[in-house]
Design an enzyme around this catalytic site. Structure first.
Site, PDB file in Angstrom:
ATOM      1  N   ASP A  59      -3.248   7.362  -1.619  1.00  0.00           N
ATOM      2  CA  ASP A  59      -4.480   7.053  -2.340  1.00  0.00           C
ATOM      3  C   ASP A  59      -4.091   6.504  -3.699  1.00  0.00           C
ATOM      4  O   ASP A  59      -2.976   6.726  -4.181  1.00  0.00           O
ATOM      5  CB  ASP A  59      -5.345   8.308  -2.501  1.00  0.00           C
ATOM      6  CG  ASP A  59      -6.757   7.991  -2.983  1.00  0.00           C
ATOM      7  OD1 ASP A  59      -7.171   6.822  -2.873  1.00  0.00           O
ATOM      8  OD2 ASP A  59      -7.445   8.902  -3.478  1.00  0.00           O
ATOM      9  N   GLY A  60      -5.020   5.782  -4.342  1.00  0.00           N
ATOM     10  CA  GLY A  60      -4.770   5.274  -5.690  1.00  0.00           C
ATOM     11  C   GLY A  60      -4.075   3.927  -5.733  1.00  0.00           C
ATOM     12  O   GLY A  60      -3.695   3.463  -6.810  1.00  0.00           O
ATOM     13  N   ASN A  61      -3.928   3.258  -4.591  1.00  0.00           N
ATOM     14  CA  ASN A  61      -3.186   1.997  -4.570  1.00  0.00           C
ATOM     15  C   ASN A  61      -3.839   0.917  -5.426  1.00  0.00           C
ATOM     16  O   ASN A  61      -3.160   0.228  -6.182  1.00  0.00           O
ATOM     17  CB  ASN A  61      -3.060   1.505  -3.126  1.00  0.00           C
ATOM     18  CG  ASN A  61      -2.192   2.408  -2.283  1.00  0.00           C
ATOM     19  OD1 ASN A  61      -0.976   2.381  -2.374  1.00  0.00           O
ATOM     20  ND2 ASN A  61      -2.824   3.231  -1.454  1.00  0.00           N
ATOM     21  N   VAL A  98      -3.422   1.788  -9.265  1.00  0.00           N
ATOM     22  CA  VAL A  98      -2.044   1.616  -9.733  1.00  0.00           C
ATOM     23  C   VAL A  98      -1.645   0.140  -9.676  1.00  0.00           C
ATOM     24  O   VAL A  98      -0.953  -0.367 -10.562  1.00  0.00           O
ATOM     25  CB  VAL A  98      -1.067   2.479  -8.916  1.00  0.00           C
ATOM     26  CG1 VAL A  98       0.380   2.218  -9.335  1.00  0.00           C
ATOM     27  CG2 VAL A  98      -1.392   3.963  -9.094  1.00  0.00           C
ATOM     28  N   GLY A  99      -2.104  -0.575  -8.649  1.00  0.00           N
ATOM     29  CA  GLY A  99      -1.798  -1.996  -8.550  1.00  0.00           C
ATOM     30  C   GLY A  99      -2.369  -2.803  -9.693  1.00  0.00           C
ATOM     31  O   GLY A  99      -1.761  -3.782 -10.133  1.00  0.00           O
ATOM     32  N   ARG A 100      -3.515  -2.419 -10.211  1.00  0.00           N
ATOM     33  CA  ARG A 100      -4.074  -3.124 -11.367  1.00  0.00           C
ATOM     34  C   ARG A 100      -3.408  -2.665 -12.667  1.00  0.00           C
ATOM     35  O   ARG A 100      -3.313  -3.436 -13.627  1.00  0.00           O
ATOM     36  CB  ARG A 100      -5.590  -2.937 -11.399  1.00  0.00           C
ATOM     37  CG  ARG A 100      -6.286  -3.757 -10.291  1.00  0.00           C
ATOM     38  CD  ARG A 100      -7.790  -3.636 -10.313  1.00  0.00           C
ATOM     39  NE  ARG A 100      -8.255  -2.331  -9.875  1.00  0.00           N
ATOM     40  CZ  ARG A 100      -8.456  -1.993  -8.600  1.00  0.00           C
ATOM     41  NH1 ARG A 100      -8.207  -2.858  -7.631  1.00  0.00           N
ATOM     42  NH2 ARG A 100      -8.906  -0.800  -8.277  1.00  0.00           N
ATOM     43  N   HIS A 126       0.836  -1.202   0.000  1.00  0.00           N
ATOM     44  CA  HIS A 126       0.000   0.000   0.000  1.00  0.00           C
ATOM     45  C   HIS A 126       0.877   1.261   0.000  1.00  0.00           C
ATOM     46  O   HIS A 126       0.843   2.054   0.955  1.00  0.00           O
ATOM     47  CB  HIS A 126      -0.920  -0.003   1.228  1.00  0.00           C
ATOM     48  CG  HIS A 126      -2.344   0.315   0.924  1.00  0.00           C
ATOM     49  ND1 HIS A 126      -3.156  -0.512   0.173  1.00  0.00           N
ATOM     50  CD2 HIS A 126      -3.115   1.377   1.265  1.00  0.00           C
ATOM     51  CE1 HIS A 126      -4.353   0.007   0.084  1.00  0.00           C
ATOM     52  NE2 HIS A 126      -4.360   1.164   0.718  1.00  0.00           N
TER      53      HIS A 126
END
Length: 410
Positions: A242-244, A247-249, A238
């Site tokens: 914000d936006g994890n 960005v992870g996808r 993490h």
């Protein structure tokens, strides 16, 4: 759990908590937020063996074949159309590729509760007046493009660049920078003490990300297994305020492109995950307990759903385009004809946008709008005389039908 993999489970460590004095909280919440708390210590996975069952391995191999076949089939379709129409194959493929990327971005955003319909997204793309959710999803499209373009250089730097593209201008998120404070997951938790999950202390983020990149760069693992685990590890670390999730996808798509599983398209895997978000989040929890099977199975199942839904969307867009070509009587090189493929991925236009994508003069762009209105390919979205916008309703309907087929359950 039957498939706990050695070394993958998180550890826990204790940290002192300094209560935020300005944060509103009830007396009960203040009492629960006193004293030390425990945060995750992510496993170092760069060199770990990755055991998955034979059944899951077979499903993953089938999923990869379906993704690769879909990419090849849509590319071949564009090449056949280009040959028939005397166009560049890249020109024919670009609208379909862009439409699929936009559906992936919209689905990935919706997993995080950021929802916008096809009409709002189309308007946001030409900077017409829309709500904040549509603007966030539009930024996600740009960030996804950035991530895929950087597929040959998956690094800490490229992940930071994708985050900057996603949340640039939103200073609360520290765009393009790792977090510098503790975060936690849990909608009603005012401190990490009662959170559903407490990611690692921010002092562990940089080392965790370096370890993750080393894992991503391995070449000894089945691609989709590697993608699923890399994604779950990213969500565990993490690294951002914000936006994890988004960005992870994106990382998954960069890895698929890097491995040549996809060459021209972004397969809407997030739409497959969106179908049952509860199962997806449970799989992330299981991963943190050392069970790899659920998250790998989630990505395999999501891939099958994504390909099936993506094929239906491509078929719908091709049918729409063929109908347009029949209805529009103007010559092949006209601005109206040149605009048609662009409408498949950007079904909201104004005169300035038409000029930009077709290279037409102002008068030719205005004439194109008139011709397309006359055959009901475009309809006016606003009644004013200034800042007029037109929509391609058949495309809007096809994109909304894609979203409905996702059938979110969790």
């Amino acid at each position: 759990m039957d498939h706990v993999a050695e070394g993958f489970a998180i550890g826990l460590e204790t940290h002192e908590w300094q209560r935020e004095p300005d944060r509103a909280a009830s007396r009960r919440q203040r009492l629960s937020a006193r004293g030390p708390y425990r945060a995750a210590v992510p496993a170092r996975i760069a060199d770990l063996s990755v055991p998955v069952s034979a059944q899951t391995q077979a499903e993953v191999e089938d999923a990869i074949r379906e993704i690769t076949r879909f990419d090849a089939d849509v590319t071949a379709l564009a090449e056949r159309r280009a040959q028939a129409e005397g166009e560049d194959p890249a020109t024919e493929l670009a609208p379909l590729a862009s439409a699929l990327l936009r559906t992936e971005s919209a689905s990935s955003s919706e997993i995080e509760g950021v929802t916008a319909g096809a009409r709002a997204l189309a308007l946001a793309a030409i900077e017409a007046k829309t709500g904040p959710n549509a603007q966030l999803v539009t930024a996600n499209v740009v960030a996804m493009q950035r991530a895929v373009e950087l597929a040959d250089d998956i690094s800490v730097g490229s992940i930071l660049a994708a985050h900057e593209a996603l949340l640039g201008g939103h200073e609360y998120a520290a765009p393009g920078r790792f977090r510098t404070a503790q975060v936690w997951i849990g909608s009603n938790a005012v401190s990490p003490h009662t959170a559903t999950f407490v990611p690692p202390h921010h002092t562990r983020v940089a080392a965790g990300m370096e370890d993750l990149i080393s894992f991503v760069q391995r070449a000894d693992l089945p691609v989709l297994v590697q993608c699923a685990i890399a994604h779950a590890q990213f969500e565990t670390i993490h690294p951002f305020n914000d936006g994890n999730g988004r960005v992870g996808r994106m990382l998954v798509h960069a890895m698929l492109r890097h491995a040549d599983v996809t060459r021209r398209l972004t397969v809407p895997i997030s739409a497959g995950l969106l179908t049952d978000t509860s199962a997806y989040f449970r799989a992330l929890t299981a991963y943190r307990e050392g069970d790899l099977e659920p998250i790998v199975q989630q990505f395999a199942n999501a891939s099958f759903r994504a390909v099936a839904n993506g094929r239906e969307l491509v078929d719908d867009l091709e049918r729409i385009y063929d109908g347009w070509s029949t209805r529009l009587a103007s010559r092949r090189g006209s601005a109206a004809r040149r605009l048609l493929p662009h409408l498949l991925n950007q079904p909201a236009v104004n005169v300035a946008h038409i000029q930009h994508v077709t290279g037409a003069a102002l008068s030719a762009a205005q004439r194109a709008v008139e011709q397309l209105e006359n055959v009901e390919i475009l309809t006016r979205a606003s009644s004013g005389r200034r800042n007029r916008v037109w929509l391609a309703p058949e495309v809007i309907d096809a994109l909304d039908a894609f979203a409905e087929r996702v059938g979110r359950r969790g």
